[in-house]
Design a protein around this motif. Sequence first.
Motif, short mmCIF file in Angstrom:
data_model
loop_
_atom_site.label_atom_id
_atom_site.label_comp_id
_atom_site.label_asym_id
_atom_site.label_seq_id
_atom_site.Cartn_x
_atom_site.Cartn_y
_atom_site.Cartn_z
N VAL A 132 11.56 41.93 10.14
CA VAL A 132 11.36 40.54 10.54
C VAL A 132 11.44 40.39 12.05
O VAL A 132 10.70 39.60 12.65
CB VAL A 132 12.39 39.62 9.83
CG1 VAL A 132 12.36 38.21 10.42
CG2 VAL A 132 12.09 39.57 8.34
N SER A 133 12.32 41.14 12.69
CA SER A 133 12.40 41.07 14.16
C SER A 133 11.07 41.53 14.78
O SER A 133 10.63 40.98 15.79
CB SER A 133 13.56 41.93 14.68
OG SER A 133 13.36 43.29 14.39
N ALA A 134 10.44 42.54 14.15
CA ALA A 134 9.14 42.99 14.63
C ALA A 134 8.07 41.91 14.40
O ALA A 134 7.20 41.69 15.25
CB ALA A 134 8.73 44.28 13.93
N PHE A 181 19.45 32.47 21.05
CA PHE A 181 18.70 32.23 22.28
C PHE A 181 17.21 32.13 21.99
O PHE A 181 16.50 31.32 22.58
CB PHE A 181 18.97 33.35 23.30
CG PHE A 181 20.15 33.07 24.19
CD1 PHE A 181 20.05 32.15 25.23
CD2 PHE A 181 21.36 33.72 24.00
CE1 PHE A 181 21.13 31.88 26.05
CE2 PHE A 181 22.44 33.46 24.81
CZ PHE A 181 22.34 32.54 25.84
N LEU A 182 16.75 32.96 21.07
CA LEU A 182 15.34 32.94 20.71
C LEU A 182 14.97 31.60 20.07
O LEU A 182 13.91 31.04 20.35
CB LEU A 182 15.04 34.09 19.74
CG LEU A 182 13.57 34.36 19.41
CD1 LEU A 182 12.79 34.69 20.68
CD2 LEU A 182 13.46 35.51 18.41
N TYR A 205 10.53 33.05 9.58
CA TYR A 205 11.09 34.36 9.89
C TYR A 205 12.51 34.20 10.42
O TYR A 205 13.41 34.99 10.09
CB TYR A 205 10.24 35.08 10.94
CG TYR A 205 8.85 35.44 10.51
CD1 TYR A 205 8.49 35.47 9.16
CD2 TYR A 205 7.87 35.76 11.46
CE1 TYR A 205 7.20 35.81 8.77
CE2 TYR A 205 6.58 36.10 11.08
CZ TYR A 205 6.26 36.11 9.73
OH TYR A 205 4.99 36.45 9.36
N PHE A 206 12.68 33.20 11.24
CA PHE A 206 14.01 32.93 11.81
C PHE A 206 15.02 32.67 10.69
O PHE A 206 16.11 33.26 10.66
CB PHE A 206 13.93 31.72 12.75
CG PHE A 206 15.26 31.25 13.25
CD1 PHE A 206 15.83 31.83 14.37
CD2 PHE A 206 15.95 30.22 12.61
CE1 PHE A 206 17.07 31.40 14.85
CE2 PHE A 206 17.17 29.80 13.07
CZ PHE A 206 17.74 30.38 14.19
N TYR A 207 14.68 31.79 9.75
CA TYR A 207 15.59 31.47 8.65
C TYR A 207 15.90 32.72 7.81
O TYR A 207 17.05 32.96 7.41
CB TYR A 207 14.98 30.39 7.75
CG TYR A 207 14.90 29.03 8.38
CD1 TYR A 207 15.83 28.62 9.33
CD2 TYR A 207 13.89 28.14 8.03
CE1 TYR A 207 15.76 27.36 9.91
CE2 TYR A 207 13.80 26.88 8.60
CZ TYR A 207 14.75 26.50 9.56
OH TYR A 207 14.66 25.25 10.13
N GLY A 208 14.86 33.51 7.51
CA GLY A 208 15.07 34.71 6.71
C GLY A 208 15.98 35.70 7.39
O GLY A 208 16.87 36.29 6.77
#
Length: 659
Positions: A48-50, A110-111, A66-69
């Motif tokens: 997910v980070s990718a 931060f993201l 993606y952030f929530y997951g």
Amino acid sequence: MEKGMSVNFKIRVFSVITGALGVLLMLALWIVRLNLIAVISALYCCIVSALLFLGTVTRKRINIWYFYGYVAASFGITMYYIVWGADASFGMRLLSNIGLALPSFIVILFLYYVSLYVKKHRQVAAAVCLSVALILTSVVYALTMNLKSKPKVFSLQKGHDEYLAGVDADKTKANSPNVLFILMDDLGYGDISRYGAIFDTPNIDSIADNGLYFENFYATYSVCSPSRFAAMTGRYPYRGYADNVMYPTEKCFVPFSMTRHYNSFELGNNVDGMLGDEITVAETFKAAGYNTGAIGKWHLGDYGQYLPTNQGFDYFYGSYQVNDMTPYYFVTEQNGEATPDPDFTTAKLRESQAGVTKKLHEEMTAFITDAAEGDAPFFAYYSTPWPHAPLSVGEEFDGATGLDVYADCVTEFDYYLGELFETMKELGVYDNTVIVFTSDNGPALQGSTGELRGGKYLAYEGGQKVPFMMKWEANPEAVGAVTGSATRVEGSAVLVDLYPTLVELAGITGNNGRTLNYMPFDREIDGVSMIPMLTGEKDYIHGADNPILYMKREQIKGIQYTIDTDRLLEINQNYSDYEIITDNDWLQFKYFKKMQNDNPAFFNLVRKNWLHIITDDSGENYNRADVYPEIAAEMKQAMEDAMDEFKANRRGVNKQYYK
């Protein structure tokens, strides 16, 4: 809508599913509580980070799903190890797990903040940088995450505690025998001179003098950890989720040594070693009043309940791991607390292991010397790491045999064993010590199996048939030995038999003397005492009702047991035509339902329905299934029945006790 879904709609659906998967992984981890799901969750976070990085580069925005997951999955892992972690106290788990996850959490927050202003050029650049940072922190977390969690297995703690409470400590007399159990690592059947080695091992051989040696003795497994589990518990390793090599749980960044994830996949159910509710031979002897010590290689776990001094030993000096693993270092351990030896660190042992044999000899000598000065007898477990590769010897033994470092290594151990025996004689404890010598499995790259087929990792004879010698100088009759000679034993025995044999020799009782040869009662003990066979009361101890099993990775690969020739003739009178039948009262049969070929030139071939008579064909050279089809069919069924029984009762519990 146009034919097919639009690209944006497809991306949205994929994003929602991906985010939901993170939430599902979090919930699954908390409900199922398995390390395997935690590892999958960590890999999910890396992926997910990718995806977040790709989104910031190609679409100039942060995908909120993606952030929530990511947050859900990483939060799930952190909370799981805080609540269900197996190492340290709750407070320490809280601090350590938050500390491990903190870098990723900071970056993701931060993201998220930057994503609110992602339309501005500078914020886009910042989002890309933070996405890269998130990939890095996610990968680092996957490599450093806590993988120590409470095993999810049926607990035998109740029976464990009740049994040990029933052992009679006051029945241990001043003349109770000491025990010295010597376990080699990867020593082949033909690697000592008593069994045909081409170099001399006089001190090891001397154990059979006024004692005995076995022609057919078997390690319970063809690799290290499972055999050691069997020796300690008298049970097949399947019952303890201990079916393969155990790897370090400590974090290490040496290339190809990051193996701490392995236990979660191979052993399963979060097991990282020999479970604390197993009853060990050391616990029995300690409860009976013995001073217990282990010197050398442990290889049954490296933290918490798995540590040797939490498994019945008063004292431990040595390594938790194998000498080809990283980390590999020596510790002194008492009461579950380990102090590393500054002279035998991972860095120093990586340079040279030349001083290991001498150091372990000194530690064993010190333990026996201290024990001899006390009032209690001792149980000493001498578990040398040799001749497991990588091999190393002291300078004075380098080239001693004119062969190779393998033979030199065994020769060095033999020399120091002789020194130990002399010290025991000077202390006056040698004669009244039951001395046992064997190996955990057959040889790997070097070493001799004699005429046997195969080697380490294989269920052929060369992988599990090992030397075995025993003596009790003060009481040779107790082990069926004849004074003035080395008694040869033809019948088969296996490493699980050692525990009940030692309990009988030591005369350990329970319930205020009402129970002789007091063994655990709440669980299956697969081993049986060898004494009736040694003293002539029985011809053999492993018949069809109690076979020897050759297991690997939770499967029975082969089965062996003894059959009377009278019974064979009842099955088929035509068997009387064979000399092997008429010349023997009983025969040792071994059967493979399906077994890989040990010849690498024909690796694609397997041996199916393979029957051997070990009595006259220990090399497993000829398949007799066509000659004895009834026996092949019987043993095949026995294998299947044994496997069904194992699966139906994984931990081998006494169901009447635990009902």
